[in-house]
Design a protein around this motif. Structure first.
Motif, PDB file in Angstrom:
ATOM      1  N   GLY A   1       0.812  -1.202   0.000  1.00  0.00           N
ATOM      2  CA  GLY A   1       0.000   0.000   0.000  1.00  0.00           C
ATOM      3  C   GLY A   1       0.845   1.252   0.000  1.00  0.00           C
ATOM      4  N   LEU A   2       0.184   2.388   0.049  1.00  0.00           N
ATOM      5  CA  LEU A   2       0.912   3.649   0.017  1.00  0.00           C
ATOM      6  C   LEU A   2       0.189   4.703   0.826  1.00  0.00           C
ATOM      7  CD1 LEU A   2       2.944   5.444  -2.438  1.00  0.00           C
ATOM      8  CD2 LEU A   2       0.716   6.482  -2.176  1.00  0.00           C
ATOM      9  N   GLU A   3       0.948   5.496   1.541  1.00  0.00           N
ATOM     10  CA  GLU A   3       0.430   6.692   2.198  1.00  0.00           C
ATOM     11  C   GLU A   3       1.501   7.748   2.058  1.00  0.00           C
ATOM     12  OE1 GLU A   3      -1.489   8.308   6.368  1.00  0.00           O
ATOM     13  OE2 GLU A   3      -1.040   6.193   6.101  1.00  0.00           O
ATOM     14  N   LYS A   4       1.185   8.826   1.372  1.00  0.00           N
ATOM     15  CA  LYS A   4       2.190   9.840   1.076  1.00  0.00           C
ATOM     16  C   LYS A   4       1.597  11.228   1.231  1.00  0.00           C
ATOM     17  CE  LYS A   4       5.740  11.045  -2.286  1.00  0.00           C
ATOM     18  NZ  LYS A   4       6.839  11.063  -1.327  1.00  0.00           N
ATOM     19  N   ALA A   5       2.391  12.114   1.830  1.00  0.00           N
ATOM     20  CA  ALA A   5       2.008  13.522   1.958  1.00  0.00           C
ATOM     21  C   ALA A   5       2.723  14.327   0.877  1.00  0.00           C
ATOM     22  CB  ALA A   5       2.373  14.048   3.342  1.00  0.00           C
ATOM     23  N   PHE A   6       2.000  15.244   0.265  1.00  0.00           N
ATOM     24  CA  PHE A   6       2.548  16.090  -0.782  1.00  0.00           C
ATOM     25  C   PHE A   6       2.430  17.559  -0.384  1.00  0.00           C
ATOM     26  CE2 PHE A   6       0.865  12.338  -2.938  1.00  0.00           C
ATOM     27  CZ  PHE A   6       1.924  11.954  -3.746  1.00  0.00           C
ATOM     28  N   LYS A   7       3.476  18.323  -0.629  1.00  0.00           N
ATOM     29  CA  LYS A   7       3.394  19.777  -0.487  1.00  0.00           C
ATOM     30  C   LYS A   7       2.757  20.335  -1.746  1.00  0.00           C
ATOM     31  CE  LYS A   7       7.374  20.167   2.575  1.00  0.00           C
ATOM     32  NZ  LYS A   7       8.727  20.740   2.766  1.00  0.00           N
TER      33      LYS A   7
ATOM     34  N   LYS B   1      -2.680  14.606   1.515  1.00  0.00           N
ATOM     35  CA  LYS B   1      -2.246  13.214   1.587  1.00  0.00           C
ATOM     36  C   LYS B   1      -3.009  12.363   0.582  1.00  0.00           C
ATOM     37  CE  LYS B   1      -0.821  13.169   6.436  1.00  0.00           C
ATOM     38  NZ  LYS B   1      -1.034  12.570   7.773  1.00  0.00           N
ATOM     39  N   ALA B   2      -2.305  11.381   0.038  1.00  0.00           N
ATOM     40  CA  ALA B   2      -2.914  10.368  -0.826  1.00  0.00           C
ATOM     41  C   ALA B   2      -2.658   9.015  -0.179  1.00  0.00           C
ATOM     42  CB  ALA B   2      -2.302  10.418  -2.220  1.00  0.00           C
ATOM     43  N   ARG B   3      -3.715   8.225  -0.072  1.00  0.00           N
ATOM     44  CA  ARG B   3      -3.600   6.922   0.584  1.00  0.00           C
ATOM     45  C   ARG B   3      -4.324   5.855  -0.234  1.00  0.00           C
ATOM     46  NH1 ARG B   3      -6.913   7.485   5.005  1.00  0.00           N
ATOM     47  NH2 ARG B   3      -8.454   6.010   4.261  1.00  0.00           N
ATOM     48  N   VAL B   4      -3.666   4.727  -0.388  1.00  0.00           N
ATOM     49  CA  VAL B   4      -4.314   3.547  -0.953  1.00  0.00           C
ATOM     50  C   VAL B   4      -4.036   2.412   0.020  1.00  0.00           C
ATOM     51  CG1 VAL B   4      -4.487   1.947  -2.889  1.00  0.00           C
ATOM     52  CG2 VAL B   4      -3.979   4.359  -3.314  1.00  0.00           C
ATOM     53  N   ASP B   5      -5.086   1.821   0.550  1.00  0.00           N
ATOM     54  CA  ASP B   5      -4.911   0.746   1.523  1.00  0.00           C
ATOM     55  C   ASP B   5      -4.306  -0.487   0.854  1.00  0.00           C
ATOM     56  OD1 ASP B   5      -5.967   2.231   3.635  1.00  0.00           O
ATOM     57  OD2 ASP B   5      -8.014   1.650   3.123  1.00  0.00           O
ATOM     58  N   SER B   6      -3.522  -1.210   1.619  1.00  0.00           N
ATOM     59  CA  SER B   6      -2.889  -2.420   1.092  1.00  0.00           C
ATOM     60  C   SER B   6      -3.927  -3.512   0.881  1.00  0.00           C
ATOM     61  CB  SER B   6      -1.819  -2.912   2.061  1.00  0.00           C
ATOM     62  OG  SER B   6      -2.408  -3.274   3.292  1.00  0.00           O
ATOM     63  N   VAL B   7      -3.624  -4.394  -0.041  1.00  0.00           N
ATOM     64  CA  VAL B   7      -4.415  -5.597  -0.266  1.00  0.00           C
ATOM     65  C   VAL B   7      -3.551  -6.760   0.206  1.00  0.00           C
ATOM     66  CG1 VAL B   7      -5.556  -7.077  -1.957  1.00  0.00           C
ATOM     67  CG2 VAL B   7      -5.608  -4.584  -2.229  1.00  0.00           C
ATOM     68  N   LYS B   8      -3.931  -7.378   1.315  1.00  0.00           N
ATOM     69  CA  LYS B   8      -3.117  -8.442   1.888  1.00  0.00           C
ATOM     70  C   LYS B   8      -2.903  -9.549   0.874  1.00  0.00           C
ATOM     71  CE  LYS B   8      -2.809 -11.576   5.814  1.00  0.00           C
ATOM     72  NZ  LYS B   8      -3.508 -12.102   7.024  1.00  0.00           N
ATOM     73  N   ASP B   9      -1.646  -9.927   0.705  1.00  0.00           N
ATOM     74  CA  ASP B   9      -1.262 -10.967  -0.253  1.00  0.00           C
ATOM     75  C   ASP B   9      -1.622 -10.591  -1.687  1.00  0.00           C
ATOM     76  OD1 ASP B   9      -0.295 -12.582   1.813  1.00  0.00           O
ATOM     77  OD2 ASP B   9      -2.288 -13.429   2.162  1.00  0.00           O
ATOM     78  N   GLY B  10      -1.877  -9.297  -1.932  1.00  0.00           N
ATOM     79  CA  GLY B  10      -2.207  -8.870  -3.287  1.00  0.00           C
ATOM     80  C   GLY B  10      -0.977  -8.839  -4.168  1.00  0.00           C
ATOM     81  N   THR B  11      -1.177  -9.069  -5.459  1.00  0.00           N
ATOM     82  CA  THR B  11      -0.090  -9.023  -6.435  1.00  0.00           C
ATOM     83  C   THR B  11      -0.343  -7.880  -7.397  1.00  0.00           C
ATOM     84  OG1 THR B  11       0.240 -11.411  -6.316  1.00  0.00           O
ATOM     85  CG2 THR B  11       1.114 -10.293  -8.253  1.00  0.00           C
ATOM     86  N   GLY B  12       0.569  -6.944  -7.469  1.00  0.00           N
ATOM     87  CA  GLY B  12       0.396  -5.846  -8.388  1.00  0.00           C
ATOM     88  C   GLY B  12       1.099  -4.594  -7.931  1.00  0.00           C
ATOM     89  N   LEU B  13       1.000  -3.582  -8.761  1.00  0.00           N
ATOM     90  CA  LEU B  13       1.664  -2.336  -8.449  1.00  0.00           C
ATOM     91  C   LEU B  13       0.755  -1.150  -8.700  1.00  0.00           C
ATOM     92  CD1 LEU B  13       2.417  -1.085 -11.424  1.00  0.00           C
ATOM     93  CD2 LEU B  13       4.298  -2.704 -11.288  1.00  0.00           C
TER      94      LEU B  13
END
Length: 201
Positions: free
Chosen positions: A103-109, A164-176
């Motif tokens: 997953g991803l969680e990122k803050a942007f200025k 902030k932009a957030r995409v929750d992780s997918v457990k055991d997920g395959t992909g980018l």
């Protein structure tokens, strides 16, 4: 600009639960823009950390091809490049890749006078859509991001305080997940000018 669908907060939670329950077929984190995981990660660190473990085991997608990270990254790049000739005066501010499993969680200025546009896409094995949540100063909107689409989803953010932009992780997920943040001239904003506060149709 691709149309993106707003997910009410309760629907976003439900969608995340469905993805976790229904898509556990072995995917890492990463692709084009970012997904959020239990441990926040930047695109630079997440894209290489679990490549060997999650992408090494091939998983067939809906079209019976084997999912390969290099091919997926090329497809994600093409989706992000789909707007290269749209006449927009876009300047790249930041970009990155994250694995779906992390997953991803990122803050942007977001300083200055130019508007910002977040282009994001995902390429996965067996996951059709991820949930992106954009937030700033107490405001929050959740959107569905289609995986494997030929054009990335685009979201407009006006200049101002960090977001902030957030995409929750997918457990055991395959992909980018793959993303690019561009600054654009105010006159180049297409559609809603603030996808964090949201706009009524």
């Amino acid at each position: 600009m691709r149309i993106h669908h707003v997910l009410p907060l309760c629907a976003a939670v439900t969608a995340a639960s469905v993805l976790v329950a229904g898509c556990a077929d072995g995917r890492g984190d990463g692709g084009r823009p970012g997904a959020k995981s239990a441990s926040p990660r930047s695109s630079e660190s997440s894209s290489e950390s679990s490549a060997a473990s999650s992408a090494a085991s091939p998983t067939p997608s809906g079209d019976d091809r084997t999912w390969e990270p290099d091919d997926a990254l090329r497809r994600a790049d093409r989706a992000l490049d789909a707007y290269a000739d749209d006449g927009t005066d876009a300047e790249l501010v930041d970009s990155g890749t994250a694995y779906v499993g992390s997953g991803l969680e990122k803050a942007f200025k977001a300083p200055g006078d130019r508007a910002y546009r977040l282009d994001i896409t995902c390429d996965t094995a067996g996951v059709d859509e991820l949930t992106l949540t954009l937030s700033r100063d107490g405001a929050e909107q959740a959107y569905g991001v289609g995986c494997g689409d030929r054009e990335a989803d685009q979201f407009n953010i006006p200049p101002g305080t960090p977001f902030k932009a957030r995409v929750d992780s997918v457990k055991d997920g395959t992909g980018l997940i793959s993303w690019r943040l561009n600054s654009i001239a105010p006159g180049d904003v297409d559609g809603c000018d603030d996808d964090i506060d949201g706009c009524e149709d």
